[in-house]
Design a protein around this motif. Structure first.
Motif, PDB file in Angstrom:
ATOM      1  N   GLU A 212      12.575 -60.852 -21.786  1.00  0.00           N
ATOM      2  CA  GLU A 212      11.592 -61.773 -21.199  1.00  0.00           C
ATOM      3  C   GLU A 212      10.162 -61.289 -21.380  1.00  0.00           C
ATOM      4  O   GLU A 212       9.245 -62.087 -21.548  1.00  0.00           O
ATOM      5  CB  GLU A 212      11.904 -62.013 -19.717  1.00  0.00           C
ATOM      6  N   GLU A 213       9.973 -59.974 -21.358  1.00  0.00           N
ATOM      7  CA  GLU A 213       8.607 -59.445 -21.476  1.00  0.00           C
ATOM      8  C   GLU A 213       8.180 -59.315 -22.928  1.00  0.00           C
ATOM      9  O   GLU A 213       7.024 -59.550 -23.261  1.00  0.00           O
ATOM     10  CB  GLU A 213       8.482 -58.055 -20.827  1.00  0.00           C
ATOM     11  N   LYS A 214       9.086 -58.898 -23.779  1.00  0.00           N
ATOM     12  CA  LYS A 214       8.644 -58.519 -25.128  1.00  0.00           C
ATOM     13  C   LYS A 214       8.989 -59.519 -26.224  1.00  0.00           C
ATOM     14  O   LYS A 214       8.346 -59.525 -27.261  1.00  0.00           O
ATOM     15  CB  LYS A 214       9.233 -57.152 -25.482  1.00  0.00           C
ATOM     16  N   TYR A 215       9.993 -60.321 -26.017  1.00  0.00           N
ATOM     17  CA  TYR A 215      10.396 -61.241 -27.080  1.00  0.00           C
ATOM     18  C   TYR A 215       9.563 -62.525 -26.974  1.00  0.00           C
ATOM     19  O   TYR A 215       9.229 -62.978 -25.893  1.00  0.00           O
ATOM     20  CB  TYR A 215      11.891 -61.572 -26.976  1.00  0.00           C
ATOM     21  N   ARG A 216       9.240 -63.072 -28.111  1.00  0.00           N
ATOM     22  CA  ARG A 216       8.382 -64.253 -28.139  1.00  0.00           C
ATOM     23  C   ARG A 216       8.752 -65.191 -29.292  1.00  0.00           C
ATOM     24  O   ARG A 216       9.317 -64.764 -30.300  1.00  0.00           O
ATOM     25  CB  ARG A 216       6.906 -63.847 -28.326  1.00  0.00           C
ATOM     26  N   GLY A 217       8.382 -66.433 -29.117  1.00  0.00           N
ATOM     27  CA  GLY A 217       8.366 -67.346 -30.250  1.00  0.00           C
ATOM     28  C   GLY A 217       6.937 -67.397 -30.786  1.00  0.00           C
ATOM     29  O   GLY A 217       5.990 -67.041 -30.071  1.00  0.00           O
ATOM     30  N   VAL A 218       6.775 -67.816 -32.038  1.00  0.00           N
ATOM     31  CA  VAL A 218       5.422 -67.948 -32.573  1.00  0.00           C
ATOM     32  C   VAL A 218       5.396 -69.126 -33.541  1.00  0.00           C
ATOM     33  O   VAL A 218       6.238 -69.232 -34.435  1.00  0.00           O
ATOM     34  CB  VAL A 218       4.933 -66.639 -33.234  1.00  0.00           C
ATOM     35  N   ARG A 230      -2.822 -74.059 -52.546  1.00  0.00           N
ATOM     36  CA  ARG A 230      -2.297 -72.858 -51.890  1.00  0.00           C
ATOM     37  C   ARG A 230      -2.525 -72.920 -50.382  1.00  0.00           C
ATOM     38  O   ARG A 230      -3.504 -73.498 -49.901  1.00  0.00           O
ATOM     39  CB  ARG A 230      -3.023 -71.595 -52.410  1.00  0.00           C
ATOM     40  N   VAL A 231      -1.608 -72.269 -49.675  1.00  0.00           N
ATOM     41  CA  VAL A 231      -1.809 -71.979 -48.272  1.00  0.00           C
ATOM     42  C   VAL A 231      -2.826 -70.851 -48.176  1.00  0.00           C
ATOM     43  O   VAL A 231      -2.755 -69.883 -48.942  1.00  0.00           O
ATOM     44  CB  VAL A 231      -0.460 -71.569 -47.637  1.00  0.00           C
ATOM     45  N   ILE A 232      -3.793 -70.990 -47.268  1.00  0.00           N
ATOM     46  CA  ILE A 232      -4.842 -69.983 -47.140  1.00  0.00           C
ATOM     47  C   ILE A 232      -4.636 -69.233 -45.814  1.00  0.00           C
ATOM     48  O   ILE A 232      -5.021 -69.740 -44.750  1.00  0.00           O
ATOM     49  CB  ILE A 232      -6.247 -70.637 -47.142  1.00  0.00           C
ATOM     50  N   PRO A 233      -4.041 -68.029 -45.851  1.00  0.00           N
ATOM     51  CA  PRO A 233      -3.764 -67.318 -44.599  1.00  0.00           C
ATOM     52  C   PRO A 233      -5.021 -67.048 -43.774  1.00  0.00           C
ATOM     53  O   PRO A 233      -4.977 -67.093 -42.542  1.00  0.00           O
ATOM     54  CB  PRO A 233      -3.135 -66.000 -45.072  1.00  0.00           C
ATOM     55  N   ASP A 234      -6.148 -66.826 -44.447  1.00  0.00           N
ATOM     56  CA  ASP A 234      -7.378 -66.512 -43.718  1.00  0.00           C
ATOM     57  C   ASP A 234      -7.900 -67.681 -42.892  1.00  0.00           C
ATOM     58  O   ASP A 234      -8.756 -67.507 -42.044  1.00  0.00           O
ATOM     59  CB  ASP A 234      -8.488 -66.084 -44.699  1.00  0.00           C
ATOM     60  N   LYS A 235      -7.417 -68.874 -43.188  1.00  0.00           N
ATOM     61  CA  LYS A 235      -7.860 -70.039 -42.423  1.00  0.00           C
ATOM     62  C   LYS A 235      -6.739 -70.557 -41.529  1.00  0.00           C
ATOM     63  O   LYS A 235      -6.838 -71.661 -40.990  1.00  0.00           O
ATOM     64  CB  LYS A 235      -8.319 -71.141 -43.381  1.00  0.00           C
ATOM     65  N   SER A 236      -5.673 -69.793 -41.422  1.00  0.00           N
ATOM     66  CA  SER A 236      -4.503 -70.229 -40.660  1.00  0.00           C
ATOM     67  C   SER A 236      -4.469 -69.504 -39.321  1.00  0.00           C
ATOM     68  O   SER A 236      -5.111 -68.475 -39.147  1.00  0.00           O
ATOM     69  CB  SER A 236      -3.227 -69.914 -41.447  1.00  0.00           C
ATOM     70  N   PHE A 237      -3.714 -70.062 -38.392  1.00  0.00           N
ATOM     71  CA  PHE A 237      -3.593 -69.393 -37.097  1.00  0.00           C
ATOM     72  C   PHE A 237      -2.198 -69.608 -36.515  1.00  0.00           C
ATOM     73  O   PHE A 237      -1.437 -70.461 -36.964  1.00  0.00           O
ATOM     74  CB  PHE A 237      -4.674 -69.878 -36.123  1.00  0.00           C
ATOM     75  N   GLN A 238      -1.902 -68.785 -35.526  1.00  0.00           N
ATOM     76  CA  GLN A 238      -0.596 -68.848 -34.876  1.00  0.00           C
ATOM     77  C   GLN A 238      -0.783 -68.993 -33.374  1.00  0.00           C
ATOM     78  O   GLN A 238      -1.860 -68.722 -32.851  1.00  0.00           O
ATOM     79  CB  GLN A 238       0.194 -67.562 -35.153  1.00  0.00           C
ATOM     80  N   MET A 239       0.292 -69.415 -32.725  1.00  0.00           N
ATOM     81  CA  MET A 239       0.262 -69.492 -31.266  1.00  0.00           C
ATOM     82  C   MET A 239       1.528 -68.839 -30.723  1.00  0.00           C
ATOM     83  O   MET A 239       2.634 -69.126 -31.172  1.00  0.00           O
ATOM     84  CB  MET A 239       0.176 -70.959 -30.814  1.00  0.00           C
ATOM     85  N   GLU A 240       1.300 -67.953 -29.754  1.00  0.00           N
ATOM     86  CA  GLU A 240       2.424 -67.271 -29.114  1.00  0.00           C
ATOM     87  C   GLU A 240       3.112 -68.228 -28.139  1.00  0.00           C
ATOM     88  O   GLU A 240       2.442 -68.971 -27.418  1.00  0.00           O
ATOM     89  CB  GLU A 240       1.879 -66.049 -28.347  1.00  0.00           C
ATOM     90  N   LEU A 241       4.452 -68.219 -28.139  1.00  0.00           N
ATOM     91  CA  LEU A 241       5.221 -69.113 -27.270  1.00  0.00           C
ATOM     92  C   LEU A 241       6.250 -68.290 -26.490  1.00  0.00           C
ATOM     93  O   LEU A 241       6.632 -67.199 -26.924  1.00  0.00           O
ATOM     94  CB  LEU A 241       5.955 -70.177 -28.113  1.00  0.00           C
ATOM     95  N   PRO A 242       6.725 -68.801 -25.371  1.00  0.00           N
ATOM     96  CA  PRO A 242       7.806 -68.101 -24.662  1.00  0.00           C
ATOM     97  C   PRO A 242       9.055 -68.018 -25.539  1.00  0.00           C
ATOM     98  O   PRO A 242       9.214 -68.828 -26.460  1.00  0.00           O
ATOM     99  CB  PRO A 242       8.059 -68.997 -23.438  1.00  0.00           C
ATOM    100  N   PRO A 243       9.941 -67.079 -25.239  1.00  0.00           N
ATOM    101  CA  PRO A 243      11.104 -66.852 -26.133  1.00  0.00           C
ATOM    102  C   PRO A 243      12.211 -67.871 -25.904  1.00  0.00           C
ATOM    103  O   PRO A 243      13.332 -67.509 -25.552  1.00  0.00           O
ATOM    104  CB  PRO A 243      11.539 -65.433 -25.768  1.00  0.00           C
ATOM    105  N   TYR A 244      11.894 -69.163 -26.077  1.00  0.00           N
ATOM    106  CA  TYR A 244      12.836 -70.244 -25.753  1.00  0.00           C
ATOM    107  C   TYR A 244      13.601 -70.773 -26.967  1.00  0.00           C
ATOM    108  O   TYR A 244      14.277 -71.774 -26.862  1.00  0.00           O
ATOM    109  CB  TYR A 244      12.073 -71.405 -25.096  1.00  0.00           C
ATOM    110  N   TRP A 245      13.466 -70.123 -28.088  1.00  0.00           N
ATOM    111  CA  TRP A 245      14.118 -70.576 -29.327  1.00  0.00           C
ATOM    112  C   TRP A 245      13.680 -71.995 -29.690  1.00  0.00           C
ATOM    113  O   TRP A 245      14.468 -72.945 -29.695  1.00  0.00           O
ATOM    114  CB  TRP A 245      15.653 -70.494 -29.242  1.00  0.00           C
ATOM    115  N   GLN A 246      12.415 -72.085 -30.007  1.00  0.00           N
ATOM    116  CA  GLN A 246      11.893 -73.362 -30.488  1.00  0.00           C
ATOM    117  C   GLN A 246      12.648 -73.722 -31.778  1.00  0.00           C
ATOM    118  O   GLN A 246      13.024 -72.841 -32.547  1.00  0.00           O
ATOM    119  CB  GLN A 246      10.389 -73.251 -30.746  1.00  0.00           C
ATOM    120  N   ASP A 247      12.806 -75.005 -32.011  1.00  0.00           N
ATOM    121  CA  ASP A 247      13.801 -75.402 -33.005  1.00  0.00           C
ATOM    122  C   ASP A 247      13.180 -76.259 -34.098  1.00  0.00           C
ATOM    123  O   ASP A 247      12.806 -75.764 -35.153  1.00  0.00           O
ATOM    124  CB  ASP A 247      14.910 -76.143 -32.271  1.00  0.00           C
ATOM    125  N   LEU A 248      13.065 -77.547 -33.843  1.00  0.00           N
ATOM    126  CA  LEU A 248      12.516 -78.445 -34.856  1.00  0.00           C
ATOM    127  C   LEU A 248      11.226 -79.051 -34.331  1.00  0.00           C
ATOM    128  O   LEU A 248      11.106 -79.347 -33.150  1.00  0.00           O
ATOM    129  CB  LEU A 248      13.513 -79.569 -35.150  1.00  0.00           C
TER     130      LEU A 248
END
Lengths: 662, 248
Positions: A212-218, A230-248
């Motif tokens: 619960e503390e350390k595992y996450r979805g992203v 091309r995908v440009i990683p420098d212009k991309s971002f992520q969001m941390e999510l709870p470890p709920y096994w996001q699916d589709l």
């Protein structure tokens, strides 16, 4: 021509009259078909529906399919290109897996693409492709690019539809598996890669006791640049999510543009351990009555990212979960039970979630979601994410049957949901603005068509765009059991083409297509005339790796040469029916060889291969293409190089000798 | 020169009126010949206009294909085409050369290289000669028009020569060189080479060149009709002067 039409008209009148009397075998006397065709139909025991299906799908030689289906190639790590309605495989695009015909991973520019997808330098030779996603403009397929994920390693690939070749594989630096990708935003601003099984970010080690503390979805928003393709990683971002096994996931469109919706299925945060006496995952994750539909405001998230409210983790900008909560980027609402899929209706008004272990699909209203968010005062889950009560946002629930998974749409206000356990395709009506498009009431089950067997995904002609075409649905069945000749204990999958042109309960099964090379997941079907690929590369000397002229291209045989600089031997070679130039190359053992090959061909289909025996090298050199291979001549001896794609009457004569002196 | 003999003969009117008349109708203008006889100005304008149009037609033809060879074979469902312009080749030249190398035939571009290099200049010169004829009030105009008249015939004769040479220069060391007898591809009509059927046909440019010929002939006929009386009048005048000189 006229006769053919009269024949078809006669056939239809017979079909209509015979349908009322049930499905009897066609007889020559009753069919109205031309005598020889009627005799053949009778001899094969065809029902009128069989004849109808045959006429719907048969594609005479030289006629082209009006639709093209891009199907994930499952564990093959490839993408299948299939003509609809003929269901003929047109191509298998190499993506995550080395593939010799296309020379992908055997010395040419594909090597670098594959290498960019290695996991921390560890060579990955396959991918588990799940969800292809065509690039979109205003929520419509534009036929320019195709994206697909690799669930096994959390990677994303970019395929350029000018030449149907994989141009980029990008490894997600903070996830080790993914599932909710690839999905594009309505103008392909971002390619969404949602997670699956939670892991500590960057898949660092952490005990499952600290789940619960350390595992996450992203969830990752990969910025895509059409110009460079091309995908440009420098212009991309992520969001941390709870470890709920996001699916589709699915991006909102039209009225819901700017939002992303993902289902999840382990809000229970089960950590398995059947061997320890814990409930196995299959039970643990299914314990609760509901999981959470994730509702993400990506346009606002983009602003938060651009405002710099991010951390950088392994080179990626990451919006922390707390920031997402504080900035109002993330909301939950319950969804029953172990749900699957989150599919947005063509106009963006509703989100449809399949129950999987619940016989309903639940339909959420985007408008109600907005009202609930605006009203505020929401309770939160244990991580502090606001949870909107289901009754505040639910528009409808439709009972379809057992195991509803994925939903696609047509142009007549019908939705089509795959029912895994029932092995059926459910046709049901959308309500609201779609109600007037068909005779039935909104939110009603209309027909369940049995399919063979265990349907997973479902695809419809432009069926997940802002304006679906109707006409066809393809059931992507996991099991085929008795549909094909026995080819041993590993069976092909079964893609079944379904006719959805009639309204009401008139869906018809048309055709079975065995897939005997992997287990595909999702597929998308695009109108063929939206694709406009090269017939041959635009110029001699074209580098498909950069989609520009190759710096070492040569345009005439006069420029073919071998140069030595110390122990580096550089070769500029031309390739043209039916010879290479030069045809004799003599080097020393230990030399480093840089070999540039240019096909001088400009004729459609005049492709050459180039293989060097013993050195694991094979290229496909399409007309106009230039490629460079590099290797160390570690073995001395007499080697041949030859053309591996039958090019001409003198194809066998298209060879050369590579002599490596000891 | 013609202009020295052409004087607009107008009634005694104000200059303004004359100008108005000039613009309103040149049909009424007449030309006074040296012997005192009168011709309508339009008679001289017609051949000029016709010869100039012929020059224009010829120059337009430079931008259009003169001849086409189409090759058909099972594996080329759209066929292979080469369009011959006076100054260049277009179409599937690259692929035809590619196939021809098996037979040891020279690249298409080799044939008629010199002709193509001078063709644009040559046609412009032909056109200028035609236009020059407009300013020449005698039978030499016909001589100046002769090259333009002959042009399409010269084109075809040269093309035949190129095709002949082409079919005779099979390289015996090429992959199939020893299997091919020397041959001349047809200038017009159908033929067969290996699995290829060939169709050779004239194209719009060549038609235009022939149309230019017909227009030139018409122009020369009107030219003769207009200037023959002038030449004869001049001759008469010269004879008279000579008589006078002789008499004095």
């Amino acid at each position: 021509m006229m006769r053919r039409w009269i024949g078809i008209l006669l056939l239809f009148s017979v079909l209509l009259s015979s349908c009322s009397g049930g499905q009897q075998t066609v007889t020559p006397a009753s069919s109205g078909l031309p005598a020889d065709a009627a005799a053949l139909a009778a001899e094969r025991g065809f029902t009128p529906d069989d004849v109808y299906a045959a006429l719907k799908t048969y594609m005479p030689s030289g006629e082209l399919d009006p639709y093209i289906m891009f199907s994930s190639g499952g564990q093959s790590g490839q993408v299948l290109v299939i003509g609809v309605p003929s269901m003929r495989i047109l191509k298998v695009i190499a993506v995550f897996t080395p593939e010799p015909w296309q020379g992908f991973g055997f010395g040419g520019h594909g090597d670098q693409v594959l290498e960019d997808g290695y996991v921390n330098g560890y060579e990955i030779k396959w991918g588990d492709t799940h969800h292809p996603s065509l690039s979109e403009t205003n929520g419509e397929y534009d036929g320019q690019f195709l994206f697909i994920n690799d669930k096994a390693n959390a990677r994303l690939a970019v395929i350029d539809l000018r030449d149907f070749e994989t141009k980029q594989i990008i490894k997600n630096p903070n996830a080790i598996n993914d599932h909710g990708g690839a999905f594009v935003t309505p103008n392909t601003e971002y390619v969404i890669e949602g997670p699956q099984y939670a892991a500590p970010l960057g898949w660092e080690y952490a005990s499952l006791d600290d789940y619960e503390e350390k595992y996450r979805g992203v969830i990752t928003f990969w910025a895509f640049d059409r110009m460079s393709g091309r995908v440009i990683p420098d212009k991309s971002f992520q969001m941390e999510l709870p470890p709920y096994w996001q699916d589709l996931c699915d991006a909102g469109k039209k009225v819901s543009d700017g939002w992303v919706f993902c289902n999840s299925f382990n809000v229970e945060m089960a950590t398995g351990g059947i061997e320890l006496g814990n409930p196995p995952f299959e039970a643990g994750v299914s314990r609760g009555d509901t999981d959470y539909l994730h509702i993400i405001d990506w346009k606002k998230a983009e602003q938060v990212y651009q405002a710099g409210k991010v951390e950088t983790l392994n080179g990626m900008a990451l919006i922390r979960l707390q920031t997402a909560i504080d900035e109002g980027l993330l909301f939950f609402t319950p969804e029953p039970k172990s749900p699957h899929g989150a599919d947005v209706t063509p106009g963006g008004e509703f989100i449809v979630v399949g129950g999987k272990l619940d016989p309903h699909v639940t339909i959420y209203s985007f408008e109600k979601i907005q009202q609930a968010i605006a009203a505020g005062g929401l309770e939160t889950d244990s991580y502090g994410v606001p949870v909107i009560p289901l009754d505040k946002v639910m528009e409808a629930q439709v009972e379809l049957g057992l195991g509803p998974l994925h939903t696609v749409f047509d142009d007549k206000g019908y939705a089509y949901t795959s029912l895994f356990l029932d092995s059926a395709v459910a046709r049901w009506t959308l309500g609201g603005p779609y109600d007037s498009l068909n005779p039935e009431d909104g939110w009603t089950l209309v027909q369940k068509l049995p399919v063979q067997y265990n349907i997973g995904h479902i695809a419809a002609a432009e069926g997940d765009t802002a304006s679906p075409d109707g006409l066809y649905v393809v059931a992507l069945n996991k099991w085929s059991i008795d549909r094909f000749a026995n080819v041993g204990p590993l069976l092909p999958q079964n893609f079944q083409l379904v006719d959805i042109t009639g309204s009401g309960a008139q869906m018809k099964l048309l055709y079975d297509m065995p897939i005997g090379m992997a287990e595909p997941h999702y597929a998308q079907i695009i109108k063929a005339d939206k694709l406009n690929p090269f017939e041959v590369y635009p110029q001699v000397g074209w580098d498909p790796g950069t989609m520009a002229l190759h710096p070492n291209a040569i345009t005439s045989e006069d420029e073919a040469r071998v140069e030595r600089n110390g122990n580096v031997v550089e070769i500029w070679m031309t390739v043209l029916r039916s010879h290479f130039k030069p045809e004799r190359i003599e080097i020393q053992k230990g030399d480093h060889v840089i070999w540039h090959l240019t096909s001088l061909e400009q004729t459609r289909d005049a492709t050459h291969g180039f293989a060097i025996s013993g050195y694991n090298i094979n290229l496909s050199l399409e007309p106009g293409e230039t490629q460079t291979i590099e290797f160390d001549a570690v073995m001395s001896g007499t080697f041949t190089y030859y053309c591996t794609e039958f090019c001409s009457a003198l194809h066998l004569e298209m060879l050369g000798y590579l002599l490596v002196k000891p | 020169m013609r202009t020295s003999h052409l004087r607009a003969h107008t009634p005694e009117e104000s200059e303004k009126k004359t100008m108005k008349k000039l613009f309103s109708s040149s049909l009424e203008l007449v030309v006074l010949l040296p012997d005192g006889s009168r011709r309508r100005l339009i008679d001289f304008l017609i051949p000029s206009a016709i010869l100039m149009s012929a020059a224009l037609i010829l120059i337009i033809s430079m931008f259009l294909p003169y001849w086409r060879m189409t090759m058909t074979a099972p594996q080329y469902p759209k066929g292979l085409k080469v369009d011959v312009y006076v100054s260049r080749l277009e179409g599937d030249v690259r692929e035809i050369d590619q196939l021809n190398h098996y037979l040891g035939m020279p690249p298409l571009d080799e044939g008629g290289k010199f002709e193509r290099s001078i063709s644009l200049t040559a046609i412009v010169v032909l056109g200028l000669l035609l236009i020059a004829g407009v300013f020449i009030g005698n039978q030499w105009a016909g001589v100046l028009a002769l090259p333009a008249l002959l042009f399409p015939f010269i084109f075809l004769a040269d093309l035949y020569l190129i095709l002949y040479k082409y079919g005779q220069s099979v390289d015996p060391t090429s992959p199939l060189g020893s299997a091919i007898e020397p041959f001349t591809p047809p200038l017009f009509g159908v033929g067969v080479i290996g699995q290829f059927g060939t169709i050779a046909e004239p194209r719009i440019g060549l038609y235009l060149a022939f149309i230019a010929c017909a227009v030139i002939l018409a122009g020369l006929w009107f030219h003769r009709r207009a200037y023959k009386p002038v030449v004869e009048a001049q001759q008469k005048l010269a004879d008279k002067n000579q008589d006078n000189t002789a008499a004095s």
